[in-house]
Enzyme design. Sequence first.
Site, PDB file in Angstrom:
ATOM      1  N   ASP A 100     -76.490  66.516 -17.027  1.00 61.74           N
ATOM      2  CA  ASP A 100     -77.293  67.688 -16.719  1.00 61.74           C
ATOM      3  C   ASP A 100     -78.632  67.571 -17.442  1.00 61.74           C
ATOM      4  O   ASP A 100     -79.018  66.479 -17.857  1.00 61.74           O
ATOM      5  CB  ASP A 100     -76.549  68.987 -17.054  1.00 61.74           C
ATOM      6  N   HIS A 136     -77.491  66.719 -21.350  1.00 53.79           N
ATOM      7  CA  HIS A 136     -76.284  66.029 -21.796  1.00 53.79           C
ATOM      8  C   HIS A 136     -75.998  64.761 -20.990  1.00 53.79           C
ATOM      9  O   HIS A 136     -76.198  64.743 -19.770  1.00 53.79           O
ATOM     10  CB  HIS A 136     -75.077  66.971 -21.696  1.00 53.79           C
ATOM     11  N   SER A 157     -73.257  71.371 -28.616  1.00 49.81           N
ATOM     12  CA  SER A 157     -72.711  71.100 -27.283  1.00 49.81           C
ATOM     13  C   SER A 157     -72.386  69.633 -27.054  1.00 49.81           C
ATOM     14  O   SER A 157     -71.656  69.298 -26.122  1.00 49.81           O
ATOM     15  CB  SER A 157     -73.679  71.577 -26.201  1.00 49.81           C
TER      16      SER A 157
END
Length: 410
Positions: free
Chosen positions: A372, A375, A82
């Site tokens: 978040d 991240h 991610s």
Amino acid sequence: MPINLVFLLLLCSLTTSTIFNTSRALQFPQELFDFSRDFVPINSPSMSPSSSSYYNIVSISPSPSPASSAPLVPAFFVLGDSSVDCGTNNFLGTFARADRLPYGRDFDTHEPTGRFCNGRIPVDYLALYLGLPFVPSYLGQTGSVKDMIQGVNYASAAAGIIFSSGSELGQRISFTQQIQQLTDTYQQFILEMGEESAANLISESVFYISIGVNDYIHYYLSNESNVQNMYLPWNFNQFLASTVSQEIKNLYNISVRKVVLMGLPPIGCAPHYLWKYNRGNGECVEEINDMIMEFNYVMRYTVYELREDFPDLNIIFCDMYEGSMDIIKNYELYGFNVTTDACCGLGKFKGWIMCMSPDMACDNASNHIWWDQFHPTDAVNAILADNVWNSLHTKMCYPMNLKDMVAPPK
């Protein structure tokens, strides 16, 4: 709060929790070779073309060279999780998705693209430094050679070095599967342009690998398959490093010669673990960061060995831990004033639940380090990309940075 919403929040919390202690019959080494569960086709890109437009974001870094200038390399290929997923998981059945606002709210289109960020991810900045457009997702383009000739992004959120890492979140394309997708792309190039031209394109292009964090978040730290009782962190890290080393050798066999291998960031400082370990003052979880530093040490030595074994393999290691901790420790110099709380999320440090709606997000992400629960923000990604490119803020890459790697021989 409506019951439906409560249920949704609880469901998302359970599926994104890093403490997922369901026991499995498979032992750790065997599980790595189980390719049957949650299998995702690896050679069937979507017919929906992706956008590769650009935009201007005000940041503390200088503007990269415009993509209209002569590229420094023919193409830019990305593999990972991610940290660099630009839309792969939009096409998969998974909870690990960033296809809704406020993800992408500060991107060029101000719409979600599948990037786990408010704006750009590091490879977006690096593509522009290389003089190339943003790299499209493998599953987000038509699959034609024309669409892939300047690079492809195979990264998939929740993916790991271990095949089953992240499986509780749903479908994801593991590192080994991404290598297979890349091999398929290479075969398409050979059919289209001939073996010699395809090999030249691949050998002159840059390959960026950012993988491994989910092997901790969704495997080791959650003690999947009782792994902690079988492997000390040092042994686990050596296993991961040997697996990555073998995959890089597989890339070498299809003519890959320029590789940027990224280390892991200090996830012990991530809002999720600050919440989980109840860090009242926001101090990082050192026992987690110690494992990450150890992983990066092993990977850096692995890169040294690969350079010794393959003299024509131009591979560098970039320590994300070093670069990220420099930002965290010197946050005021970089213009940040929120170092522990995520911009978007719920719970203490906004680390309990991932970002799910615009109402959960702060107004200004540029003064936050974390976007978040796991991240970083676009502003942090810009700094890290600068360091990978030319060590602008602090040295991260060994034995050279990306700019030196792609510089014409003197």
